[in-house]
Design an enzyme around this catalytic site. Structure first.
Site, PDB file in Angstrom:
ATOM      1  N   ARG A 174      12.596   6.075  -7.315  1.00  0.00           N
ATOM      2  CA  ARG A 174      12.346   6.863  -8.535  1.00  0.00           C
ATOM      3  C   ARG A 174      13.408   7.951  -8.682  1.00  0.00           C
ATOM      4  O   ARG A 174      13.888   8.218  -9.759  1.00  0.00           O
ATOM      5  CB  ARG A 174      10.950   7.491  -8.473  1.00  0.00           C
ATOM      6  N   GLY A 189       3.257  -6.227  10.044  1.00  0.00           N
ATOM      7  CA  GLY A 189       4.392  -5.298  10.124  1.00  0.00           C
ATOM      8  C   GLY A 189       4.110  -4.080  10.980  1.00  0.00           C
ATOM      9  O   GLY A 189       4.990  -3.587  11.686  1.00  0.00           O
ATOM     10  N   ARG A 194       9.954   6.859   3.630  1.00  0.00           N
ATOM     11  CA  ARG A 194      10.099   6.870   5.104  1.00  0.00           C
ATOM     12  C   ARG A 194      10.524   5.500   5.631  1.00  0.00           C
ATOM     13  O   ARG A 194      11.451   5.389   6.422  1.00  0.00           O
ATOM     14  CB  ARG A 194       8.754   7.199   5.753  1.00  0.00           C
ATOM     15  N   HIS A 238       0.707 -10.399   7.653  1.00  0.00           N
ATOM     16  CA  HIS A 238       0.570  -8.926   7.501  1.00  0.00           C
ATOM     17  C   HIS A 238       0.497  -8.248   8.872  1.00  0.00           C
ATOM     18  O   HIS A 238      -0.527  -7.667   9.235  1.00  0.00           O
ATOM     19  CB  HIS A 238      -0.670  -8.587   6.655  1.00  0.00           C
ATOM     20  N   ARG A 297       3.897  -4.645  -0.005  1.00  0.00           N
ATOM     21  CA  ARG A 297       2.688  -5.246  -0.571  1.00  0.00           C
ATOM     22  C   ARG A 297       3.096  -6.442  -1.433  1.00  0.00           C
ATOM     23  O   ARG A 297       4.054  -6.356  -2.213  1.00  0.00           O
ATOM     24  CB  ARG A 297       1.929  -4.248  -1.460  1.00  0.00           C
ATOM     25  N   GLU A 326      -3.899 -11.728  -0.483  1.00  0.00           N
ATOM     26  CA  GLU A 326      -4.242 -11.900   0.931  1.00  0.00           C
ATOM     27  C   GLU A 326      -5.734 -12.076   1.129  1.00  0.00           C
ATOM     28  O   GLU A 326      -6.498 -11.400   0.437  1.00  0.00           O
ATOM     29  CB  GLU A 326      -3.771 -10.681   1.731  1.00  0.00           C
TER      30      GLU A 326
END
Ligand code: 8YV
Length: 328
Positions: A181, A292, A160, A290, A243, A272
């Protein structure tokens, strides 16, 4: 007698509207001070709750899950990534895990695009120059960055968020390439005019900008390993809003320092909240804490999803956002 309301323990402070609704529906234990729970406190929560609502800052590993109490039947994560939870151990113990996919797609893609713009165009450096009173007037060779239009963007993970990034990037004239993938549906590939690379190695070697948009799973830990990072062009930029664990952060920091990569925009880090000191010192990086998905709207939507997952679960239905270990 009315049935007992389920005890829902929420590990962090959530938006007021979400907490209010949770208190109406459940016996909700909130964290008004927003102090992250210690491992012992998490263990106690798992031992007593019917439902636990953790976030990315809570590490719910197999050892903690093994000590979960008999009432714990649902872990309703406030977040999309579930790498903070040992989903397999939970499932084996009969505990359902849910997450909040979809509602932070656009916000995360916006932030990704912001970093794709900010790093090659030296946005933060420019702000710092001005704040340091170094702007003495326009100069033809000052603060030159690199053009985006016409460059190749390689998206690692075309789910997404990857697709939402591609849509935005097309508007900026970037050519879309991706590794996943499996290839996405032909209609989506056509709409995005996206080129699929089965080989991540080959794609990395040819991209001007690489954006990491895949989840962190055992299969993607250090997917961008030292060997793979070294395949990238020294003129290339790398952006990560997924990540930190997907990139070998230490190697990335060393390569940025040595000028073996042009720059990086990072919203996430491997350990983190710790950030590699080399990254903090680097000039050619934009580092964010972090954030986003950090919009008010997004957080409320995430809370709403958590509530729907809990409510449908306790009403005896399959919660909409179950995480199945085989899908990870
Ligand atoms: C969330 C995220 O805010 O949802 C995710 O996977 O990375 C974040 O943007 C965080 O996980 C909340 O738990």
């Amino acid at each position: 007698m009315a049935a007992r309301k389920p005890l829902v323990i929420v590990t962090r402070k959530l938006p007021e509207a979400v907490e209010t609704r949770m208190c109406e529906l459940f016996d909700a234990r909130l964290n008004a001070e927003d102090k992250p729970m210690s491992r012992t406190e998490l263990g106690q929560a798992l031992a007593t709750a019917d439902v636990l609502v953790p976030t990315v800052t809570d590490r719910i590993d197999g050892e903690l899950i093994a000590k979960a109490g008999p009432n714990l039947k649902l872990i309703a994560n406030f977040g999309t990534g579930v790498d903070n939870i040992d989903v397999k151990a939970a499932t084996e113990k009969g505990i359902t895990v849910t997450n909040t996919p979809g509602v932070l797609t656009e916000d995360t893609a916006d932030m990704t695009m912001a970093l794709i713009l900010a790093v090659p165009r030296r946005l933060v450096e420019g702000v710092k120059e001005l704040e340091a009173d170094n702007f003495k007037g326009w100069a033809p060779s000052w603060m030159l960055g690199n053009r985006l239009h016409g460059k190749r963007l390689g998206i690692v993970g075309m789910g997404r968020i990857g697709q939402a990034v591609a849509k935005r990037a097309r508007g900026f004239g970037l050519q879309i390439h991706y590794h996943n993938r499996k290839p996405v549906a032909p209609a989506i590939e056509q709409e995005l005019e996206a080129t699929y690379w089965e080989s991540l190695d080959q794609m990395l070697a040819r991209m001007d900008i690489v954006s990491v948009n895949c989840p962190h799973t055992p299969a993607t830990f250090h997917l961008l390993s030292a060997r793979r990072l070294k395949l990238m062009k020294p003129t290339a930029y790398i952006v990560n809003t997924a990540r930190g664990e997907v990139i070998d952060e230490n190697t990335l920091a060393r390569m940025l320092e040595a000028g073996q990569l042009s720059g990086a925009g990072l919203d996430v880090f491997e350990n983190e909240p710790a950030v590699n000191p080399k990254l903090l010192k680097a000039k050619n990086v934009v580092l964010l804490p972090h954030m986003g998905s950090a919009t008010i709207e997004g957080r409320i939507d995430m809370g709403e999803k958590v509530i729907v997952n809990i409510k449908s679960f306790i009403d005896g239905h399959k919660p909409p956002d179950r995480v199945i270990p085989a899908m990870l």
